[in-house]
Design an enzyme around this catalytic site. Structure first.
Site, short mmCIF file in Angstrom:
data_model
loop_
_atom_site.label_atom_id
_atom_site.label_comp_id
_atom_site.label_asym_id
_atom_site.label_seq_id
_atom_site.Cartn_x
_atom_site.Cartn_y
_atom_site.Cartn_z
N TYR A 1 -11.82 -18.78 -20.83
CA TYR A 1 -12.93 -19.53 -20.18
C TYR A 1 -13.46 -18.99 -19.11
CZ TYR A 1 -9.83 -21.36 -16.53
OH TYR A 1 -8.95 -21.32 -15.46
N CYS A 2 -14.38 -19.31 -18.39
CA CYS A 2 -15.07 -18.76 -17.27
C CYS A 2 -15.60 -20.19 -16.45
CB CYS A 2 -16.32 -17.84 -17.51
SG CYS A 2 -17.55 -18.44 -18.61
N ARG A 3 -16.89 -19.93 -16.01
CA ARG A 3 -17.42 -20.93 -15.03
C ARG A 3 -18.14 -21.85 -16.15
NH1 ARG A 3 -22.39 -22.07 -13.16
NH2 ARG A 3 -22.62 -23.57 -11.62
#
Length: 144
Positions: A95-97
């Site tokens: 995951y990231c932003r």
């Protein structure tokens, strides 16, 4: 002529070559509440973003050094990141932003031989929204 345009389109060139299967907030929530040594929730945001908050039980490998980190021998990887390098058959959820960098990380890991890769496409923004919604609902439940 259309094929040439498509080939050199910057949006097409920047997109990952492989689309990882996606997971939902519910799946990630379960992973965060029941960590397992052979299941990884990996945050690929940069350290200044991670400092603002992260999903419980997640570990971090910034995308800026992601490929180099995956290429490290297991011992060096663990020394650098503080956790065991995921095995190529172990579950890895990125995951990231917002889901774009996690898609890139998924593609990179796939190209390097990892097989059980998932992308939390909603990523941090979805996590924060769902957690706020859940807390708000809990608050309303407490008022009854």
């Amino acid at each position: 002529m259309l094929n040439m345009h498509k080939r050199f389109n910057s949006q097409t060139a920047a997109a990952p070559m492989w689309d990882a299967p996606t997971v939902s907030y519910k799946t990630v929530k379960k992973m965060s509440e029941q960590p397992s040594p052979n299941k990884y929730l990996i945050d690929v945001r940069e350290p200044d973003e991670v400092a603002q908050g992260s999903i419980p039980s997640a570990v971090s490998i910034p995308l800026s050094g992601f490929g180099a980190s995956l290429a490290l021998p297991d011992i060096e990887f663990e020394a650098k990141h503080g956790f065991k390098k995921p095995g190529k058959d172990e579950l890895v959820v990125f995951y990231c932003r917002s889901g774009k960098r996690s898609a890139t990380a998924s593609d990179e890991a796939h190209r390097r031989g990892w097989k059980n890769i998932k992308n939390y496409s909603g990523s941090w923004l979805d996590w924060v929204a769902k957690e706020q919604e859940r807390k708000q609902n809990d608050k309303w439940d407490d008022d009854d």
